[in-house]
Scaffold this motif. Sequence first.
Motif, PDB file in Angstrom:
ATOM      1  N   ILE A 173       4.832 -57.769  32.777  1.00 24.48           N
ATOM      2  CA  ILE A 173       5.091 -57.933  31.344  1.00 24.48           C
ATOM      3  C   ILE A 173       6.245 -58.925  31.257  1.00 24.48           C
ATOM      4  O   ILE A 173       7.312 -58.691  31.839  1.00 24.48           O
ATOM      5  N   VAL A 174       6.026 -60.017  30.544  1.00 17.79           N
ATOM      6  CA  VAL A 174       7.071 -61.028  30.388  1.00 17.79           C
ATOM      7  C   VAL A 174       7.207 -61.351  28.906  1.00 17.79           C
ATOM      8  O   VAL A 174       6.217 -61.659  28.240  1.00 17.79           O
ATOM      9  N   ILE A 175       8.429 -61.269  28.391  1.00 16.96           N
ATOM     10  CA  ILE A 175       8.717 -61.768  27.046  1.00 16.96           C
ATOM     11  C   ILE A 175       9.528 -63.041  27.248  1.00 16.96           C
ATOM     12  O   ILE A 175      10.604 -63.018  27.844  1.00 16.96           O
ATOM     13  N   LEU A 176       8.952 -64.145  26.810  1.00 20.86           N
ATOM     14  CA  LEU A 176       9.546 -65.463  27.005  1.00 20.86           C
ATOM     15  C   LEU A 176       9.983 -66.026  25.671  1.00 20.86           C
ATOM     16  O   LEU A 176       9.205 -66.018  24.713  1.00 20.86           O
ATOM     17  N   ASN A 177      11.206 -66.497  25.599  1.00 19.20           N
ATOM     18  CA  ASN A 177      11.675 -67.269  24.452  1.00 19.20           C
ATOM     19  C   ASN A 177      11.685 -68.715  24.929  1.00 19.20           C
ATOM     20  O   ASN A 177      12.551 -69.105  25.714  1.00 19.20           O
ATOM     21  N   GLU A 178      10.694 -69.487  24.517  1.00 19.02           N
ATOM     22  CA  GLU A 178      10.488 -70.855  25.021  1.00 19.02           C
ATOM     23  C   GLU A 178      11.798 -71.633  25.127  1.00 19.02           C
ATOM     24  O   GLU A 178      12.500 -71.820  24.140  1.00 19.02           O
ATOM     25  N   GLY A 179      12.109 -72.039  26.338  1.00 14.18           N
ATOM     26  CA  GLY A 179      13.293 -72.852  26.584  1.00 14.18           C
ATOM     27  C   GLY A 179      14.610 -72.103  26.573  1.00 14.18           C
ATOM     28  O   GLY A 179      15.670 -72.694  26.756  1.00 14.18           O
ATOM     29  N   LYS A 180      14.561 -70.783  26.353  1.00 13.87           N
ATOM     30  CA  LYS A 180      15.811 -70.025  26.214  1.00 13.87           C
ATOM     31  C   LYS A 180      15.859 -68.766  27.058  1.00 13.87           C
ATOM     32  O   LYS A 180      16.698 -67.917  26.868  1.00 13.87           O
ATOM     33  N   GLY A 181      14.916 -68.619  28.003  1.00  9.86           N
ATOM     34  CA  GLY A 181      14.979 -67.468  28.897  1.00  9.86           C
ATOM     35  C   GLY A 181      13.866 -66.475  28.699  1.00  9.86           C
ATOM     36  O   GLY A 181      13.025 -66.607  27.815  1.00  9.86           O
ATOM     37  N   ALA A 182      13.887 -65.467  29.557  1.00 15.86           N
ATOM     38  CA  ALA A 182      12.830 -64.457  29.556  1.00 15.86           C
ATOM     39  C   ALA A 182      13.382 -63.136  30.070  1.00 15.86           C
ATOM     40  O   ALA A 182      14.428 -63.088  30.717  1.00 15.86           O
ATOM     41  N   TRP A 183      12.665 -62.070  29.765  1.00 14.98           N
ATOM     42  CA  TRP A 183      12.909 -60.757  30.352  1.00 14.98           C
ATOM     43  C   TRP A 183      11.557 -60.299  30.888  1.00 14.98           C
ATOM     44  O   TRP A 183      10.522 -60.498  30.252  1.00 14.98           O
ATOM     45  N   ALA A 184      11.560 -59.678  32.067  1.00 18.52           N
ATOM     46  CA  ALA A 184      10.289 -59.304  32.679  1.00 18.52           C
ATOM     47  C   ALA A 184      10.406 -58.022  33.478  1.00 18.52           C
ATOM     48  O   ALA A 184      11.497 -57.634  33.907  1.00 18.52           O
ATOM     49  N   CYS A 185       9.255 -57.381  33.684  1.00 21.72           N
ATOM     50  CA  CYS A 185       9.170 -56.207  34.542  1.00 21.72           C
ATOM     51  C   CYS A 185       7.749 -56.090  35.075  1.00 21.72           C
ATOM     52  O   CYS A 185       6.848 -56.804  34.629  1.00 21.72           O
ATOM     53  N   ILE A 186       7.571 -55.191  36.022  1.00 22.46           N
ATOM     54  CA  ILE A 186       6.250 -54.976  36.614  1.00 22.46           C
ATOM     55  C   ILE A 186       5.904 -53.493  36.661  1.00 22.46           C
ATOM     56  O   ILE A 186       6.783 -52.634  36.603  1.00 22.46           O
ATOM     57  N   ARG A 187       4.622 -53.240  36.801  1.00 20.25           N
ATOM     58  CA  ARG A 187       4.095 -51.898  37.069  1.00 20.25           C
ATOM     59  C   ARG A 187       3.208 -52.022  38.304  1.00 20.25           C
ATOM     60  O   ARG A 187       2.361 -52.909  38.375  1.00 20.25           O
ATOM     61  N   LYS A 188       3.412 -51.144  39.258  1.00 17.50           N
ATOM     62  CA  LYS A 188       2.647 -51.177  40.498  1.00 17.50           C
ATOM     63  C   LYS A 188       1.672 -50.016  40.549  1.00 17.50           C
ATOM     64  O   LYS A 188       2.051 -48.876  40.283  1.00 17.50           O
ATOM     65  N   VAL A 189       0.420 -50.324  40.890  1.00 17.27           N
ATOM     66  CA  VAL A 189      -0.606 -49.307  41.088  1.00 17.27           C
ATOM     67  C   VAL A 189      -1.240 -49.579  42.449  1.00 17.27           C
ATOM     68  O   VAL A 189      -1.613 -50.713  42.749  1.00 17.27           O
ATOM     69  N   THR A 190      -1.354 -48.532  43.266  1.00 22.06           N
ATOM     70  CA  THR A 190      -1.969 -48.670  44.585  1.00 22.06           C
ATOM     71  C   THR A 190      -3.255 -47.861  44.632  1.00 22.06           C
ATOM     72  O   THR A 190      -3.262 -46.681  44.291  1.00 22.06           O
ATOM     73  N   VAL A 191      -4.329 -48.516  45.041  1.00 22.55           N
ATOM     74  CA  VAL A 191      -5.614 -47.851  45.249  1.00 22.55           C
ATOM     75  C   VAL A 191      -5.728 -47.624  46.759  1.00 22.55           C
ATOM     76  O   VAL A 191      -5.589 -48.575  47.530  1.00 22.55           O
ATOM     77  N   PRO A 192      -5.982 -46.392  47.199  1.00 23.06           N
ATOM     78  CA  PRO A 192      -5.943 -46.077  48.634  1.00 23.06           C
ATOM     79  C   PRO A 192      -7.189 -46.510  49.423  1.00 23.06           C
ATOM     80  O   PRO A 192      -7.680 -45.783  50.272  1.00 23.06           O
ATOM     81  N   ARG A 193      -7.691 -47.689  49.118  1.00 23.96           N
ATOM     82  CA  ARG A 193      -8.816 -48.253  49.868  1.00 23.96           C
ATOM     83  C   ARG A 193      -8.827 -49.769  49.684  1.00 23.96           C
ATOM     84  O   ARG A 193      -8.226 -50.286  48.733  1.00 23.96           O
ATOM     85  N   ARG A 194      -9.511 -50.428  50.572  1.00 22.70           N
ATOM     86  CA  ARG A 194      -9.693 -51.877  50.451  1.00 22.70           C
ATOM     87  C   ARG A 194     -10.709 -52.162  49.346  1.00 22.70           C
ATOM     88  O   ARG A 194     -11.801 -51.600  49.357  1.00 22.70           O
TER      89      ARG A 194
END
Length: 174
Positions: A57-78
Amino acid sequence: MTNDFLFQNLQEKAMTFEQVFDRIIRFMTLNRNGNYRLMIGTDSQVHERHTVFITGIVILNEGKGAWACIRKVTVPRRMDRIHERLSQETSLTEEVVSLFTEEKKNVMIDIVLPFIYKGATFTMEGHLDIGSGNRNKTKIFVEEMTARIESMGLEPKIKPNSFVASSYANRFTK
């Protein structure tokens, strides 16, 4: 599959979605006259015994910076089949997008609304880690996945314009 709605970034771990939304609102109120793009996208990586999905998730203010984060999900198989993986990436993006209810969208819009006449903007984008180039093996899925993102009310972005999925989230899948 772990489905906890916990997010993290380099500064904070185990944020709830409400905390993420609060950070986005704080970021936007720093400059109400900004050009904001709220971008959500997922990438995946197949490992030896599991598959990792990262939604950014990224909130970008064009030319003035951003704030971001992630969410991780793992599936136990290929997950070796590309269509299955792309569909799961799109589903995880849709899942996070659905947390931005109409009420939450209106809160974000209300921040910039008084400044629209001064050029302030707000858009929401769904970033897909797919491309339409002739040599791209994901091109046959572009129409299907972009339609899913559009149905959620977001502007779909594909490579090379889908950097939240193809660059930001990708970094954390390794």
